[in-house]
Design a protein around this motif. Sequence first.
Motif, short mmCIF file in Angstrom:
data_model
loop_
_atom_site.label_atom_id
_atom_site.label_comp_id
_atom_site.label_asym_id
_atom_site.label_seq_id
_atom_site.Cartn_x
_atom_site.Cartn_y
_atom_site.Cartn_z
N ALA A 217 0.85 -1.20 0.00
CA ALA A 217 0.00 0.00 0.00
C ALA A 217 0.88 1.25 0.00
O ALA A 217 1.87 1.31 0.72
CB ALA A 217 -0.92 -0.01 1.22
N GLU A 218 0.48 2.22 -0.79
CA GLU A 218 1.27 3.46 -0.88
C GLU A 218 0.59 4.62 -0.16
O GLU A 218 1.13 5.72 -0.09
CB GLU A 218 1.55 3.79 -2.34
CG GLU A 218 2.46 2.74 -2.97
CD GLU A 218 2.78 3.01 -4.42
OE1 GLU A 218 2.61 4.16 -4.88
OE2 GLU A 218 3.21 2.06 -5.09
N THR A 219 -0.61 4.39 0.34
CA THR A 219 -1.31 5.34 1.21
C THR A 219 -2.14 4.50 2.18
O THR A 219 -2.66 3.45 1.79
CB THR A 219 -2.32 6.23 0.44
OG1 THR A 219 -1.77 6.58 -0.81
CG2 THR A 219 -2.66 7.47 1.24
N VAL A 220 -2.26 5.00 3.43
CA VAL A 220 -3.01 4.24 4.43
C VAL A 220 -3.96 5.17 5.16
O VAL A 220 -3.59 6.28 5.53
CB VAL A 220 -2.04 3.59 5.46
CG1 VAL A 220 -2.82 2.95 6.60
CG2 VAL A 220 -1.16 2.56 4.78
N VAL B 257 0.54 4.59 11.68
CA VAL B 257 0.36 5.54 10.56
C VAL B 257 1.47 6.60 10.60
O VAL B 257 2.04 6.96 9.57
CB VAL B 257 -1.04 6.19 10.63
CG1 VAL B 257 -1.15 7.33 9.63
CG2 VAL B 257 -2.13 5.15 10.36
N GLU B 258 1.79 7.06 11.81
CA GLU B 258 2.85 8.09 11.91
C GLU B 258 4.21 7.52 11.50
O GLU B 258 5.01 8.20 10.85
CB GLU B 258 2.88 8.66 13.33
CG GLU B 258 1.67 9.55 13.59
CD GLU B 258 1.53 10.00 15.02
OE1 GLU B 258 2.46 9.74 15.83
OE2 GLU B 258 0.50 10.61 15.34
N ARG B 259 4.47 6.26 11.86
CA ARG B 259 5.74 5.64 11.45
C ARG B 259 5.78 5.47 9.93
O ARG B 259 6.81 5.71 9.29
CB ARG B 259 5.93 4.28 12.13
CG ARG B 259 6.38 4.38 13.59
CD ARG B 259 6.87 3.04 14.10
NE ARG B 259 5.83 2.02 14.04
CZ ARG B 259 4.95 1.78 15.01
NH1 ARG B 259 5.00 2.48 16.11
NH2 ARG B 259 4.05 0.83 14.88
N ASP C 289 8.30 7.09 6.96
CA ASP C 289 8.96 6.29 5.90
C ASP C 289 8.48 6.70 4.51
O ASP C 289 8.74 6.01 3.52
CB ASP C 289 8.65 4.80 6.10
CG ASP C 289 9.36 4.24 7.33
OD1 ASP C 289 10.32 4.90 7.81
OD2 ASP C 289 8.94 3.17 7.82
N GLY C 290 7.69 7.77 4.43
CA GLY C 290 7.28 8.29 3.13
C GLY C 290 5.95 7.78 2.61
O GLY C 290 5.60 8.01 1.46
N VAL C 291 5.20 7.07 3.46
CA VAL C 291 3.88 6.57 3.05
C VAL C 291 2.82 7.51 3.63
O VAL C 291 2.64 7.55 4.86
CB VAL C 291 3.64 5.13 3.57
CG1 VAL C 291 2.25 4.65 3.19
CG2 VAL C 291 4.70 4.20 3.04
N PRO C 292 2.11 8.27 2.81
CA PRO C 292 1.09 9.16 3.36
C PRO C 292 0.03 8.37 4.14
O PRO C 292 -0.35 7.27 3.75
CB PRO C 292 0.47 9.81 2.11
CG PRO C 292 1.49 9.65 1.03
CD PRO C 292 2.20 8.36 1.35
N GLY C 293 -0.42 8.96 5.25
CA GLY C 293 -1.41 8.26 6.08
C GLY C 293 -2.39 9.24 6.70
O GLY C 293 -2.03 10.37 7.03
N LEU C 294 -3.62 8.78 6.86
CA LEU C 294 -4.68 9.60 7.45
C LEU C 294 -5.20 8.91 8.70
O LEU C 294 -5.61 7.74 8.66
CB LEU C 294 -5.82 9.77 6.44
CG LEU C 294 -7.06 10.54 6.91
CD1 LEU C 294 -6.72 11.99 7.22
CD2 LEU C 294 -8.16 10.49 5.86
N LYS C 295 -5.17 9.64 9.82
CA LYS C 295 -5.72 9.12 11.09
C LYS C 295 -7.11 9.73 11.27
O LYS C 295 -7.24 10.94 11.49
CB LYS C 295 -4.81 9.53 12.26
CG LYS C 295 -3.41 8.93 12.21
CD LYS C 295 -2.51 9.52 13.27
CE LYS C 295 -2.16 10.95 12.95
NZ LYS C 295 -1.37 11.63 14.00
N LEU C 296 -8.11 8.88 11.15
CA LEU C 296 -9.51 9.33 11.24
C LEU C 296 -10.07 8.87 12.59
O LEU C 296 -9.96 7.69 12.94
CB LEU C 296 -10.31 8.70 10.08
CG LEU C 296 -11.81 8.96 10.04
CD1 LEU C 296 -12.12 10.44 9.84
CD2 LEU C 296 -12.46 8.15 8.91
#
Length: 272
Positions: A203-206, A222-224, A228-235
């Motif tokens: 996965a390239e976005t989480v 998600v923050e880790r 490492d360059g993988v965009p992530g959204l904490k909902l």
Amino acid sequence: MTPYRPTTADGRAALDRIQSEPGRALLAFDFDGTLAPIVPDPRDSRAHPGVVPALRALADRVRAVAVVTGRPAAVAVEYGGLDAVPGLTVLGQYGRERWEDGRLAVPDPPPGVARVRAALPGVLKRLGAPDGTWIEDKNHALAVHTRRTADPDGALDLLGAPLADLAERAGLAVEPGRMVIELRPPGMDKGVALTGLAGALGAETVLFAGDDLGDLAAFDAVERLRADGVPGLKLCSGSAEVVELAARADLVVDGPAGVVAFLEDLARTLGV
Ligand SMILES: O=P(O)(O)OC[C@H]1O[C@H](O[C@H]2O[C@H](CO)[C@@H](O)[C@H](O)[C@H]2O)[C@H](O)[C@@H](O)[C@@H]1O
């Protein structure tokens, strides 16, 4: 134009990426309190009626949809009607169990679970646990619920330290949650589970959505991944009961109904 605007730059970048390249995104969700409204008796829990249609709509467009839950995976599938979502992965018992396409992989529970199962009724009796205290036996873990007592927070205060002591003697970990204390195997959490799944899928976005303290480990993950360059959204599926997640989230919505509205909007944005 979506009405959902994360309050952080990282969150906005991740949502933009999900919308522009959905085929690379993993969307992962907690179950109770996020996809299913909180109810007094855990056996009555069911997914919000909008969950399955929204996840079905998204499942074809994104890399993967997953549920990462403290529930046994098969229970989440049953209570959520989740077998109607094509390609869904359910990681149960904080990631110890994996359900996919009707197949369930479950390791043996560690021996400490049987020791706690045998001791718990006597421990609760000795402590004077109030009427309404309920033990949920999840085979791999025991959860002591206080929501149906007259004073749920007071009951948690009474039981917290002795249950932590019992867990330690049995080699188990304590997982505090919404009017519940779980005694469960150590070494796995929703962060480990989410990171492993995201890596395996490439996965390239989480996106991870949660409501309770056990979901903080997934927010950490998600923050880790972001680092490492993988965009992530904490909902965050917001509630008055738990404030810790909202403080760490990129976007807060109003409970499971708010999560469903977010997913429906995302589906519309993706043209499905
Ligand atoms: O990881 P989750 O999917 O959020 O599961 C966490 C625990 O959820 C359940 O308990 C919670 O929901 C119940 C039903 O709404 C509610 O009555 C209880 O007070 C909550 O703590 C479930 O019973 C646990 O086994 C899960 O680990």
